[in-house]
Design a protein around this motif. Structure first.
Motif, PDB file in Angstrom:
ATOM      1  N   ALA A 197      13.348  28.407  -8.392  1.00 14.13           N
ATOM      2  CA  ALA A 197      11.929  28.042  -8.356  1.00 14.13           C
ATOM      3  C   ALA A 197      11.195  28.885  -7.316  1.00 14.13           C
ATOM      4  N   PHE A 198      11.823  29.123  -6.186  1.00 20.09           N
ATOM      5  CA  PHE A 198      11.218  29.942  -5.136  1.00 20.09           C
ATOM      6  C   PHE A 198      11.018  31.377  -5.605  1.00 20.09           C
ATOM      7  N   LEU A 199      11.986  31.896  -6.352  1.00 22.07           N
ATOM      8  CA  LEU A 199      11.914  33.283  -6.815  1.00 22.07           C
ATOM      9  C   LEU A 199      11.126  33.429  -8.116  1.00 22.07           C
ATOM     10  N   GLY A 200      10.760  32.323  -8.741  1.00 20.70           N
ATOM     11  CA  GLY A 200       9.957  32.391  -9.950  1.00 20.70           C
ATOM     12  C   GLY A 200      10.732  32.785 -11.191  1.00 20.70           C
ATOM     13  N   VAL A 201      12.006  32.390 -11.254  1.00 27.28           N
ATOM     14  CA  VAL A 201      12.821  32.668 -12.443  1.00 27.28           C
ATOM     15  C   VAL A 201      13.417  31.363 -12.941  1.00 27.28           C
ATOM     16  N   PRO A 202      13.708  31.268 -14.238  1.00 27.81           N
ATOM     17  CA  PRO A 202      14.315  30.038 -14.760  1.00 27.81           C
ATOM     18  C   PRO A 202      15.757  29.912 -14.288  1.00 27.81           C
ATOM     19  N   TRP A 203      16.190  28.684 -14.049  1.00 25.15           N
ATOM     20  CA  TRP A 203      17.561  28.452 -13.640  1.00 25.15           C
ATOM     21  C   TRP A 203      18.491  28.576 -14.844  1.00 25.15           C
ATOM     22  N   THR A 204      19.707  29.043 -14.591  1.00 23.05           N
ATOM     23  CA  THR A 204      20.720  29.116 -15.637  1.00 23.05           C
ATOM     24  C   THR A 204      22.061  28.678 -15.078  1.00 23.05           C
ATOM     25  N   ARG A 205      22.816  27.967 -15.890  1.00 19.50           N
ATOM     26  CA  ARG A 205      24.135  27.501 -15.451  1.00 19.50           C
ATOM     27  C   ARG A 205      25.096  28.653 -15.201  1.00 19.50           C
ATOM     28  N   ARG A 206      24.781  29.810 -15.715  1.00 19.43           N
ATOM     29  CA  ARG A 206      25.633  30.977 -15.469  1.00 19.43           C
ATOM     30  C   ARG A 206      25.793  31.244 -13.981  1.00 19.43           C
ATOM     31  N   MET A 207      24.823  30.828 -13.185  1.00 18.45           N
ATOM     32  CA  MET A 207      24.903  31.062 -11.748  1.00 18.45           C
ATOM     33  C   MET A 207      26.086  30.346 -11.118  1.00 18.45           C
ATOM     34  N   LEU A 208      26.495  29.227 -11.687  1.00 18.90           N
ATOM     35  CA  LEU A 208      27.593  28.450 -11.125  1.00 18.90           C
ATOM     36  C   LEU A 208      28.950  28.929 -11.626  1.00 18.90           C
ATOM     37  N   GLU A 209      28.951  29.899 -12.513  1.00 19.98           N
ATOM     38  CA  GLU A 209      30.191  30.419 -13.089  1.00 19.98           C
ATOM     39  C   GLU A 209      30.354  31.896 -12.709  1.00 19.98           C
ATOM     40  N   TYR A 210      30.273  32.165 -11.408  1.00 21.54           N
ATOM     41  CA  TYR A 210      30.227  33.560 -10.964  1.00 21.54           C
ATOM     42  C   TYR A 210      31.516  34.321 -11.244  1.00 21.54           C
ATOM     43  N   ARG A 211      32.603  33.616 -11.490  1.00 23.80           N
ATOM     44  CA  ARG A 211      33.862  34.311 -11.782  1.00 23.80           C
ATOM     45  C   ARG A 211      33.771  35.137 -13.062  1.00 23.80           C
ATOM     46  N   LYS A 212      32.785  34.830 -13.916  1.00 26.46           N
ATOM     47  CA  LYS A 212      32.652  35.546 -15.185  1.00 26.46           C
ATOM     48  C   LYS A 212      31.884  36.858 -15.038  1.00 26.46           C
ATOM     49  N   GLY A 213      31.288  37.092 -13.878  1.00 29.29           N
ATOM     50  CA  GLY A 213      30.463  38.279 -13.704  1.00 29.29           C
ATOM     51  C   GLY A 213      31.181  39.383 -12.936  1.00 29.29           C
ATOM     52  N   ASP A 214      30.593  40.581 -12.978  1.00 28.73           N
ATOM     53  CA  ASP A 214      31.101  41.715 -12.220  1.00 28.73           C
ATOM     54  C   ASP A 214      30.255  41.846 -10.961  1.00 28.73           C
ATOM     55  N   HIS A 215      30.846  41.531  -9.822  1.00 29.49           N
ATOM     56  CA  HIS A 215      30.114  41.542  -8.558  1.00 29.49           C
ATOM     57  C   HIS A 215      30.600  42.628  -7.614  1.00 29.49           C
ATOM     58  N   GLY A 216      31.396  43.544  -8.135  1.00 31.00           N
ATOM     59  CA  GLY A 216      31.935  44.580  -7.280  1.00 31.00           C
ATOM     60  C   GLY A 216      33.143  44.071  -6.500  1.00 31.00           C
ATOM     61  N   PRO A 217      33.743  44.929  -5.697  1.00 29.74           N
ATOM     62  CA  PRO A 217      34.960  44.529  -4.963  1.00 29.74           C
ATOM     63  C   PRO A 217      34.631  43.619  -3.792  1.00 29.74           C
ATOM     64  N   PHE A 218      35.544  42.694  -3.511  1.00 30.91           N
ATOM     65  CA  PHE A 218      35.441  41.858  -2.318  1.00 30.91           C
ATOM     66  C   PHE A 218      36.329  42.487  -1.249  1.00 30.91           C
ATOM     67  N   VAL A 219      35.729  43.318  -0.419  1.00 36.26           N
ATOM     68  CA  VAL A 219      36.472  44.092   0.576  1.00 36.26           C
ATOM     69  C   VAL A 219      35.757  44.008   1.924  1.00 36.26           C
ATOM     70  N   PRO A 220      36.472  44.298   3.020  1.00 38.44           N
ATOM     71  CA  PRO A 220      35.850  44.227   4.350  1.00 38.44           C
ATOM     72  C   PRO A 220      34.656  45.175   4.500  1.00 38.44           C
ATOM     73  N   TYR A 221      33.777  44.803   5.408  1.00 42.61           N
ATOM     74  CA  TYR A 221      32.613  45.577   5.857  1.00 42.61           C
ATOM     75  C   TYR A 221      31.427  45.538   4.901  1.00 42.61           C
ATOM     76  N   ILE A 222      31.611  45.051   3.665  1.00 43.84           N
ATOM     77  CA  ILE A 222      30.454  44.933   2.774  1.00 43.84           C
ATOM     78  C   ILE A 222      30.363  43.527   2.184  1.00 43.84           C
ATOM     79  N   GLY A 223      31.013  42.577   2.857  1.00 44.91           N
ATOM     80  CA  GLY A 223      30.953  41.198   2.409  1.00 44.91           C
ATOM     81  C   GLY A 223      32.258  40.468   2.656  1.00 44.91           C
ATOM     82  N   ASP A 224      32.322  39.233   2.205  1.00 46.50           N
ATOM     83  CA  ASP A 224      33.512  38.400   2.362  1.00 46.50           C
ATOM     84  C   ASP A 224      34.616  38.909   1.440  1.00 46.50           C
ATOM     85  N   TRP A 225      35.844  38.810   1.907  1.00 41.26           N
ATOM     86  CA  TRP A 225      36.976  39.242   1.078  1.00 41.26           C
ATOM     87  C   TRP A 225      38.090  38.183   1.094  1.00 41.26           C
TER      88      TRP A 225
END
Length: 271
Positions: free
Chosen positions: A207-235
């Motif tokens: 709502a803050f960003l002005g986009v419709p909500w989707t349940r896909r947001m809660l199923e992040y394992r299905k998406g490609d988010h890049g590698p989870f490695v040190p120095y650029i995020g949690d791993w």
């Protein structure tokens, strides 16, 4: 007095240049940025920012890449005439760096084919004033977590850490986040609430960003988010699990380091 001296001619040229600039129509602020309204998550390290980013990145309209560390990318004017040439274009080193950062944001947004880009680099908390200067139209999400929990998480991740130094590190981040939260408009999100009520909290963010909500947001394992490695995020194993893990219980009030108590109280945590 010699009216045709080199010094007089230089002054006259400078005056004419200033007059020409004054006569030019004002340029809208958005004309200076390819991405006029980026979203910056301002948070400390170990605050759950990687979880929040993958939830956002799972949205079909939001691109939230790994930490980009834009603040560490600088422009170097190596010759005096470089500075002079850029000055004639109305560009100093600070603005040139904004153009570089903006171009990187734009490139990533175009590559993704999405409409909104989010940068979650924790170091951005320390340069919130520059972000506001460079992007007057930027939007901010302030991600809070109990400060003592962040200290505990850092030490769990690296047991060789010294407690006092870790507390100082977290204090620097949380004080910067609180300063930004006091000065800038935005949405405050708590990590503890995000993990306990992810559907409700992500709906508030959408709502803050002005986009419709989707349940896909809660199923992040299905998406490609890049590698989870040190120095650029949690791993950690938690983020790699693809599941939203509940936050650890809040620390006892007596266990909150003295240096973090003021911020913990300001953020509504018992201490």
């Amino acid at each position: 007095m010699v009216l045709n001296s080199p010094g007089i001619r230089r002054v006259a040229r400078g005056v004419r240049r200033r007059l020409r600039r004054l006569a030019e129509p004002p340029v809208p602020a958005t004309a200076y940025r390819l991405v006029p309204e980026p979203v910056f998550i301002l948070s400390s390290v170990r605050s759950g920012s990687t979880l929040l980013r993958v939830l956002l990145n799972s949205h079909p309209q939001i691109r939230a890449p790994h930490e980009m560390h834009l603040r560490t990318l600088a422009v170097d004017l190596t010759k005096p005439y470089s500075k002079k040439a850029m000055s004639e274009l109305g560009l100093d080193q600070r603005e040139l760096e904004y153009l570089l950062w903006d171009r990187i944001l734009h490139r990533e947004l175009v590559r993704s084919g999405k409409q909104i880009i989010v940068d979650k680099t924790p170091g951005n908390a320390g340069i919130w004033e520059r972000l506001h200067e460079g992007w007057p139209g930027a939007r901010y999400i302030f991600l809070l977590r109990h400060p003592a929990s962040m200290v505990n998480s850092l030490i769990d991740n690296r047991p060789d850490r010294e407690l006092e130094a870790t507390v100082r590190e977290v204090r620097g981040y949380v004080e910067a986040v609180e300063a930004a939260r006091t000065a800038l408009p935005g949405l405050t999100v708590r990590y503890e609430e995000l993990t306990a009520r992810p559907e409700e909290v992500t709906q508030e963010i959408c709502a803050f960003l002005g986009v419709p909500w989707t349940r896909r947001m809660l199923e992040y394992r299905k998406g490609d988010h890049g590698p989870f490695v040190p120095y650029i995020g949690d791993w950690s194993d938690n983020i790699k699990s693809g599941k939203i893990q509940r936050a650890r219980p809040l620390p006892d009030a007596a266990d909150v380091p003295a240096a973090l108590r003021d911020t913990a109280r300001a953020w509504g945590y018992p201490c």
